[in-house]
Structure formats: C-alpha cells, structure tokens
Design a protein around this motif. Structure first.
Motif, mmCIF file in Angstrom:
data_model
loop_
_atom_site.group_PDB
_atom_site.id
_atom_site.type_symbol
_atom_site.label_atom_id
_atom_site.label_comp_id
_atom_site.label_asym_id
_atom_site.label_seq_id
_atom_site.Cartn_x
_atom_site.Cartn_y
_atom_site.Cartn_z
ATOM 1 N N ASP A 1 42.736 78.467 15.806
ATOM 2 C CA ASP A 1 43.791 77.963 16.686
ATOM 3 C C ASP A 1 45.063 77.641 15.894
ATOM 4 N N LEU B 1 48.585 79.690 16.403
ATOM 5 C CA LEU B 1 49.789 78.955 16.781
ATOM 6 C C LEU B 1 50.938 79.218 15.813
ATOM 7 N N ASP C 1 38.574 77.924 18.264
ATOM 8 C CA ASP C 1 39.477 76.809 18.564
ATOM 9 C C ASP C 1 38.750 75.478 18.416
ATOM 10 N N ARG D 1 40.701 72.719 17.483
ATOM 11 C CA ARG D 1 41.811 71.771 17.666
ATOM 12 C C ARG D 1 42.281 71.087 16.389
ATOM 13 N N THR E 1 45.855 70.194 15.487
ATOM 14 C CA THR E 1 46.784 71.237 15.911
ATOM 15 C C THR E 1 47.312 70.838 17.295
ATOM 16 N N SER F 1 46.653 72.778 19.947
ATOM 17 C CA SER F 1 45.929 73.640 20.889
ATOM 18 C C SER F 1 45.367 72.876 22.083
ATOM 19 N N THR G 1 47.527 73.687 24.875
ATOM 20 C CA THR G 1 47.886 75.108 24.954
ATOM 21 C C THR G 1 46.702 75.906 25.475
ATOM 22 N N PHE H 1 45.304 79.401 25.329
ATOM 23 C CA PHE H 1 45.411 80.726 24.723
ATOM 24 C C PHE H 1 45.091 81.849 25.714
ATOM 25 N N ASN I 1 38.499 83.145 23.639
ATOM 26 C CA ASN I 1 38.755 81.823 23.059
ATOM 27 C C ASN I 1 37.440 81.047 23.030
#
Length: 367
Positions: A250, A254, A277, A279, A289, A291, A294, A296, A334
């Motif tokens: 992730d 990003l 992912d 995070r 992060t 994420s 977000t 994906f 994901n």
C-alpha cells in the motif's frame, strides 16, 4: 544521540510547527512522536510531495520541515530546484545517510546514493550540515543556528542524519485487525500462477516472497519504492504471452499512484496487480500510510482496470486469482494483510546478487 522528543522540541522552539515526509528508519522516532499530535505531521506519498507540502506552508507563512530517506532524494530534486529554489522558499530538510560512509554496511540499493548524497547537494549549491550519531542536543542546536542563517537568506538547507543520531519512539498507526498474513497471501498468489513472472516490491514483500516462494521467475526489487507496478507493466507489454503478477504494497503504490492510470490506459491483458495492504510502512518502523482512507479497487476501476476486488482470506485470494486468469486484464486484487510477527526473513540479496536476480529472471522469460 538526540531523543525523538528533544529533536522535535528544539525544532518547535525555532518556530517549526509542521512537518511532512516519507518514512525512513532514521526518522521513525520523530515521525511517531509527531503523529500523536494532530496537525503536526503530514504523511506524504513521496519525497517530492513532502517538499511541496512544506513549500505551501512556507507560502502561507508557516515554518515547516521535511524528513526523508536519501534513497528518495531523486524524487525531491525537481520540486527542490524548480519550486523551492526558484521561488526562494526557506525550507529545512532532513535526509538520512543510508549507505554512508561505507555502502557495504547497508542494503545494496543504497550503494550508489549513499556516497553521492553530499556531492549531489553540492552540485546544486545547497548548503548542508551533518548530524552524527555521537551528537546530542547541544550539537543539534548549533546545526539549527547555522541553518537559520541560510533560511534567513531564503535558502533551503539540508541536515544529513547518520544512522543512530535520533532516538526511537513507538509508532502511531491503525493496522488491519482482520486479514491474513502477507506471507500466506503471497504463497497463495504464486501457487495459483505457477508460470507467471512475478515482480515483488521492495521491503518486506520481497523478503517474504523469497522466503516462501522463491523462483527464477521472481524479480526482487531492492529500493526504487513505488515503481513495481511500472516495472511490471514494462514486462507485461514485452511478454504478452506470459502472465505477469505484481506484488505491491500500500505504501509503495501510494508513492506513485499515477501508475494506475498508465496501466489502465495500456490495458495489458496479462497483468495481475496484487496489493498487500497492511496500512503501515512496516519495514521502516510501522508508520501509518494513508491507505485507510483510500480505496485502491475504486481507483483502479476508475483508471481503466478490467476488474478490482478486495480480499481478506486465503479462499477469497484464491478465487480472485482464478477469476483474474479467466478473463483479460489488467486486474487489481487488494489483500488486507496483518502486521508481521516473529522473525523477518532475510532479503534475497543475502543469497543472490542483484545481477543474479536479473540474469535468472531474464533467462526465465526466454523459456
């Protein structure tokens, strides 16, 4: 060594109220400390964005500083030279000295940039100072006093930070509570595509892949964070007859999200983009992060991917991989993964040289 708390406090005493950056283990302490204080730290996807955030703060009349790993200095050079220096914005930047003074003591991706960092800054006439591991608050205060003179002249000084110069602090993050271990996700992905070419992003993803599913068909990236998807696209376009699997993270995705649009536009039918992912930037100390806010899959679909799903179990990953191979791509999968526990596997370059990794991967593509 200076503690993370003292590092941040001294900067606050000089009027710096905002920081931005990209995680590096050298700055894990300050980032963790600032992240517990809302509004003090902006986690940037890449180094250039971090500098631009600080530039915006400077334009608005606020003092900001930037923290980054020197391996990502290249991402920062464009906004440094064409924005910060051109408009004479006074910004203070801290960059780690990975691969310095002896590149042999660090990971191979730092061998070039480590010794080159001071000279690179010299080449663009940027003042810089060094904070050594033996230095404490007094030495750091002197560096800040020197930097203040540069800032007063509307320059953008750098402080180069040696390993161990700044203390650590517990990271503030919000990792997934449900999902599967990254190594198990990788094992399932690779097992369901036994003939695929696999691009494994830098950090712990590459280590896990090497540990649980090593193959000559795997290319393990060392550094160049954020570019696994673009590298995978190049391979997929060159070998349309071969399934290409990208094992991304992730934080890495990003860093260069524009690659999603590029992949969607190119529309390689043979590409499967797997995002692990969790995070967090796990290999640099567990910094969060962005994420968590977000999607994906939504972004991939909007960018032109043929399909995009989220999985949180082995069965779901296995099913998604089967579906992705049944119809033309590109596809994004994901996978919600959990923070790693236990011993972290060694990197591939502990057993193979970077040229070994390159050569055997190229040989596999010829078969």
């Amino acid at each position: 060594m200076i503690s993370a708390q003292d590092f941040c406090a001294l900067l606050a005493d000089h009027g710096f109220s905002l920081a931005s950056g990209v995680p590096c283990s050298h700055f894990g302490g300050p980032i963790a400390h600032l992240s517990t204080q809302p509004g003090r730290y902006v986690p940037a996807p890449n180094e250039g964005s971090a500098l631009a955030v600080a530039a915006g703060a400077a334009l608005g009349g606020r003092r900001a500083y930037v923290m980054l790993q020197n391996s990502g200095l290249g991402n920062l050079i464009n906004p440094l030279t064409s924005l910060v220096m051109t408009y004479q914005l006074p910004i203070l930047t801290f960059t780690s000295l990975r691969g310095w003074p002896d590149p042999a003591t660090d990971e191979p991706q730092h061998a070039v940039m480590g010794p080159a960092t001071p000279g690179l800054l010299d080449s663009i006439h940027t003042p810089h100072y060094t904070l050594y591991a033996k230095d404490g608050p007094d030495e750091f205060s002197l560096i800040l006093e020197q930097a203040e003179k540069d800032l007063a002249e509307q320059r953008a000084p750098f402080v180069l930070v040696e390993r161990g110069a700044i203390g650590k602090a517990a990271a503030a993050n919000d990792p997934h509570r449900e999902g599967l271990a990254a190594a198990e996700a990788i094992r399932v992905v690779v097992a369901t595509t036994p003939q695929a070419a696999v691009i494994a992003t830098t950090g712990y993803t590459g280590r896990d892949t090497f540990a649980v599913a090593d193959s000559p068909r795997n290319f393990y990236m060392q550094g160049s964070m954020g570019h696994a998807s673009s590298l995978g696209l190049g391979v997929a376009l060159t070998h349309p007859e071969r399934t290409v699997v990208i094992l991304d993270g992730d934080g890495a995705l990003l860093m260069h999200l524009g690659a999603l649009s590029m992949i969607g536009h190119a529309a390689p039918a043979n590409l499967i983009h797997v995002v692990l992912d969790n995070r967090i930037h796990e290999s640099t100390g567990g910094q969060a992060t962005t994420s968590a806010t977000t999607s994906f899959p939504d972004m991939a679909l909007a960018a032109g991917y043929a399909s995009a799903v989220t999985c949180d179990s082995e069965d779901a990953v296995r099913s998604a991989m089967a579906q992705a191979q049944a119809v033309p791509g590109p596809h994004l999968i994901n996978v919600k993964t959990l923070p790693r526990t236990g011993t972290i596997p060694p990197r591939a370059t502990n057993a193979l040289s970077t040229l070994d990794i390159r050569d055997r991967f190229q040989d596999s593509l010829r078969q």
